[in-house]
Each structure stands twice: as structure tokens, then as C-alpha cells.
Write a protein that holds these residues in place. Sequence first.
Motif, short mmCIF file in Angstrom:
data_model
loop_
_atom_site.label_atom_id
_atom_site.label_comp_id
_atom_site.label_asym_id
_atom_site.label_seq_id
_atom_site.Cartn_x
_atom_site.Cartn_y
_atom_site.Cartn_z
N PHE A 444 -13.46 -33.13 11.44
CA PHE A 444 -13.58 -31.98 10.56
C PHE A 444 -15.03 -31.79 10.09
N ASP A 445 -15.41 -30.56 9.92
CA ASP A 445 -16.72 -30.23 9.39
C ASP A 445 -16.71 -30.44 7.88
N PHE A 446 -17.65 -31.25 7.36
CA PHE A 446 -17.60 -31.59 5.94
C PHE A 446 -17.95 -30.41 5.05
N ARG A 447 -18.60 -29.39 5.62
CA ARG A 447 -18.95 -28.22 4.80
C ARG A 447 -17.79 -27.23 4.71
N THR A 448 -17.18 -26.94 5.86
CA THR A 448 -16.14 -25.91 5.90
C THR A 448 -14.73 -26.47 5.84
N GLY A 449 -14.56 -27.76 6.20
CA GLY A 449 -13.24 -28.35 6.24
C GLY A 449 -12.45 -27.95 7.47
N LYS A 450 -13.08 -27.26 8.41
CA LYS A 450 -12.39 -26.80 9.63
C LYS A 450 -12.49 -27.86 10.73
N ALA A 451 -11.44 -27.92 11.56
CA ALA A 451 -11.43 -28.86 12.68
C ALA A 451 -12.51 -28.47 13.69
N GLN A 452 -13.31 -29.45 14.09
CA GLN A 452 -14.35 -29.20 15.08
C GLN A 452 -13.91 -29.55 16.48
N ARG A 453 -13.10 -30.61 16.59
CA ARG A 453 -12.58 -31.00 17.89
C ARG A 453 -11.32 -31.81 17.66
N THR A 454 -10.45 -31.84 18.65
CA THR A 454 -9.21 -32.60 18.55
C THR A 454 -9.05 -33.46 19.80
N LEU A 455 -8.64 -34.71 19.60
CA LEU A 455 -8.35 -35.63 20.69
C LEU A 455 -6.86 -35.95 20.67
N LEU A 456 -6.27 -36.01 21.83
CA LEU A 456 -4.85 -36.32 21.94
C LEU A 456 -4.65 -37.41 22.98
N VAL A 457 -3.73 -38.34 22.70
CA VAL A 457 -3.30 -39.35 23.66
C VAL A 457 -1.83 -39.08 23.94
N PHE A 458 -1.48 -38.99 25.22
CA PHE A 458 -0.10 -38.71 25.57
C PHE A 458 0.30 -39.55 26.78
N SER A 459 1.61 -39.68 26.99
CA SER A 459 2.13 -40.41 28.13
C SER A 459 2.97 -39.49 29.00
N LYS A 460 2.96 -39.80 30.29
CA LYS A 460 3.74 -39.01 31.25
C LYS A 460 4.25 -39.94 32.34
N LYS A 461 5.53 -39.85 32.63
CA LYS A 461 6.11 -40.66 33.70
C LYS A 461 5.84 -39.99 35.03
N HIS A 462 5.38 -40.78 35.98
CA HIS A 462 5.07 -40.26 37.32
C HIS A 462 5.47 -41.32 38.33
N GLU A 463 6.42 -40.96 39.19
CA GLU A 463 6.90 -41.87 40.22
C GLU A 463 7.28 -43.23 39.64
N SER A 464 8.14 -43.19 38.63
CA SER A 464 8.75 -44.36 37.97
C SER A 464 7.80 -45.16 37.08
N GLU A 465 6.53 -44.73 36.96
CA GLU A 465 5.58 -45.42 36.09
C GLU A 465 5.12 -44.49 34.97
N ASN A 466 4.97 -45.06 33.76
CA ASN A 466 4.42 -44.28 32.65
C ASN A 466 2.90 -44.45 32.61
N TYR A 467 2.19 -43.35 32.55
CA TYR A 467 0.73 -43.38 32.47
C TYR A 467 0.30 -42.66 31.20
N ARG A 468 -0.81 -43.14 30.64
CA ARG A 468 -1.32 -42.59 29.39
C ARG A 468 -2.68 -41.94 29.63
N PHE A 469 -2.93 -40.84 28.93
CA PHE A 469 -4.16 -40.10 29.08
C PHE A 469 -4.73 -39.73 27.72
N LEU A 470 -6.04 -39.65 27.65
CA LEU A 470 -6.73 -39.13 26.47
C LEU A 470 -7.49 -37.87 26.89
N ILE A 471 -7.31 -36.79 26.13
CA ILE A 471 -8.00 -35.54 26.44
C ILE A 471 -8.55 -34.92 25.15
#
Length: 533
Positions: A444-471
Motif C-alpha cells: 500500500f502507498d503510505f500517502r494515499t492508502g491505495k494498493a500499489q501491487r498485489t501478490l497471490l500464491v495459489f495451487s493447481k492440480k495438474h496430472e495428479s500433482e498439485n503445483y503452487r505458483f506465485l504471481i
Amino acid sequence: MFFQPRAVYLADSFMLPVGKYNGRHRPKMSFFELVDALQPLLNNSKIDKDRIGCVVVGSQNPFAFSGIDNVAAKVSGRLGISGAKSVLVDTASSSGASAFEAAFMEVASGQHDHVLALGIQKMSDVSTREATKIVAGVIDREEAEYGLTMPACGALVAQSLIQEFGLSLEKWSHYTSRWTERSHHYAAQNPNAHLNYEIPAEQYLAEMDGGKNYLYYDPLHYYDFCPMSDGIAACLLTSQKSRVRVSGVGSGTDIPTIADRLTYTSFPATRIALAQALGMAGLKNLHELNTPVHINMHDPFNGFGAINLVDLGVVPRKNLLDGLLDEKLTGPSGLFPTNLTGGLKGRGHPLGATGMVQIVENHQMLVSGDYQAALSHSIGGPINNNVVILLETQEQFLSRGAVPYRPEGRPLLGRLKPADITLETILGKEHKCTAKLLAKTSRFDFRTGKAQRTLLVFSKKHESENYRFLIGVAPETAASLEGLKYGDKIQLQQVDGELSINDVPIRRLYRKTIEGVVEIADTAMRHLRRKKE
């Protein structure tokens, strides 16, 4: 058979107060002027300078911070020890502790009888913005390009604690205000601390509302982070008997990526390092010492300290949130007095010097007779290069009749995704899929309080294996993801070669090059402009 080292002792130690040597907070001093401050240690030592056979320097990326290369040889020359072996150790923010471990091995192996180990960092040679980019260099390339920074790592850990223990934001604020209060309480009693003033819990909470303790990376606020500091500390290790003995050293690593970790609320590299140090010291756990043990542990962000005490075996996991706050346990008269000099949050965090500062503080407590045993714990990189050092008085060590052993087994680690498992791979032929959100934080921007960027970590099953990603997602659209929480389903898709999550463009915010981490504007921004047109 377990490694049987030659006995190693601490002959002497020294440190400058931690702070910013910029002429405002502390006197203006250059990198090599900080080195010059070690001369009294050498001049007053019982060990003649000419008998020092090796100099080990710990520093994180000294060229990027201070424009200095071939650091160890230059430091040796500056101190008048040219001719001795000189080595630079860089394990990111655990460099000081790793330098001590390397120096220990030089003496323990019999290669040298006397070794100087030092940790040094001059962070104030660059701006805060530039320092953040330099530090981001220790992070996995792809995750850094999506915008992952060390403060963001701290925030993901905090979010995971909230999820695991079912905390409301109000309850989290209760804990984090008290953790801040505690670190500053002890820093206020330490003239060597960077932030040696009190921040009562009431002030922490009031200034959340007033804006001074602003939201930085949710759920962490400004007072939840350690300061950027300068510092230098050094130890003279020797084979000659002395009051304080190095009874155990250990280090361990975790995988380099954050997304692929199995958990964010335990640090396996700490547990590996602890097991090695305990094995060398002939201990199964710290409780077997049967004497109060001062613990100097690595707490750059609120939440880390609570986790460390569990990983170090001081408190059970069910008491993770409350253990550090139990003054009967962690206060000056407790069985495990912890961070009584303020820790990283209060004393300060001069990166590559911090691990050595912790050891010097512990050494001085043992020499003064305050305690008979002290343990230091240092974290390097994105929580994946950790070091544990156990010091004891010689009397305490001999009274135990220690029998070293080699610890067996290691905690289960995550594993890196195969190179062919990418976001495009999991989207499949339909170029879209549903995944599960695991963690999220926004800056968050300390002056405006608005989000500047967002990071997400998620998991997805692919061919019987769960994989995790950060974007990461574009700052201009981050607000549309504010309502997402752990366990929510999210939609990924690729249209015209561009990736999005819940119709928000996925964006690489940086690109790592030989010049460092640089900001970029990629196809996501062009996509946004086209939509506006």
C-alpha cells in the motif's frame, strides 16, 4: 562417525552500535572507516595480529551496496593482516553468522590457530528504494520479477499465521502490537540499538488509526518491520583455552522459491541448523542444558520471532502466538531469555553484520556472567539459508560431559516445479482453469492508502500433482482482488497471449538483469491501455 572438531574458543569480540552511519543518526563513516573501528580489538588482544592466520568477512552484496569488490583482501590489508588467508562469505542476511561458522571450521580443523571473523554492512550508502531492489536479488528470479520482496515474504508469513490460527485482524493487531512493544522495550535499554525507544502497544494501535503506523504490506504495518541499518561486529576465534567455548554450529537451507514451500509458518532451514548445532554440542534439545539460555534470534518482521521459538524447540506449536510474550519464559529471569538487546526489530538489522552482532552480544553476556549458555539464530535469503551458533562457558560445557553425535533425518521440504510446469501448462488446451488461493498480500502507498501491487500464491492440480505458483497483478487493478481470501477459487485464463486472474492482468513488475532488479512495463500495461481506448 560424527565430525570431532578441535576445541574452539572465543578470545574476544567487538561491535559498533547499530544504526545509520550517515552523519545524522550516527557519525558519518564509510565502509572502510567502519573496518578501521576494529583496530582496538586487535591492538588490545592477547593474540598478536601477526598470529592471525585467516580473516573471514561476512557481508551481503558489498559491491551493490558500497561499490567494493575483492572485499576480504582489502579488509585484511586495511587491518594490517595481509598475508593471512582472506575469504568473503555471502549467504545474504545470515552472512555474519556464516562467516563465524567458516572461521570456526578453520580453527576446528587445525588449519589455523587464530582466526578473525567479522560481519559488516553499510546499507546507508544507497537509498531505501535501491536497497530494496538489491535485497530482492536473493529471491528466485521469476518470483522477484512478479514483485516478491523480503517485506512481502514477511507479509505472506503473517497472512498464513492468521489463517492457521483463525485470527481476526483485531486479534492479529493485538499480538503484533505486543511483539513490537516487547522488542522496543528491550531496545530502549540498549545504547547500541538503532531504535532504542519504547513503542507501547497502545501507541502502536493508536497510530494505526492516525496513519503514522501505516499499512505497508497487509497485514503488516510500518512498526512491524525492522529498520535498515549499518553495522560491524567481529570475533577472534582461537584454539587457546578461554572462558567461552563454541560448543555447536549448524546451518541448513530450504528450496529457493517461496511458492513451492509446504508451509510459511515453520522454517525447516532453522530446524536443520539447530539439529546440527545440538548434535555437535551433544544435546537432544536446549532444555538439556539445565541453565538459562539467552536466545538471540532473527526477527525482521513481526511473526517471525514467534515461529522461531517453535522451530528452536523452546515452545510447543500450540503456544506459538503467546510464547514470546511469556516473560516468565523469555524475560531476563526466564529459562530462555530472548532478544534482550531488542532483536532485529529494535536493535536493527545491518544485513550481513547481523549474525555476527548476535554472537558478539551473546559472548559479552557470557563473559559478564549474566548467563552460562547463549544461542544465536540467523536467517539468510528468503528464509532459506539459516545458521545456529551455541556458545557456552567452558565450565558449563565441561560439566555436561558432552558426547557429540550426527543427527539423523531432515524435516520434509517442498520441491521445485519441473521446468515444463508453467502457467501456460496448467491452463491446458482451453487456455483457462480454476485454482485455489493459498495466500495473498498487497503493498500500500503510505500517502494515499491505495494498493500499489498485489501478490497471490495459489495451487493447481495438474496430472495428479498439485503445483503452487506465485504471481503479481497490475497495480492499477489490484483493488478488484481485495475481497479474495484463503481457499477461494480463482479463474485463470489466457487471451491473445496474455494471462489474467479473475480478469485482472498478471504482470511482471521487475526484470532481473546483470545491473540488478529493474522496473518494467510489459504487455499487461499495453493491454490495459488498449482496453481503455
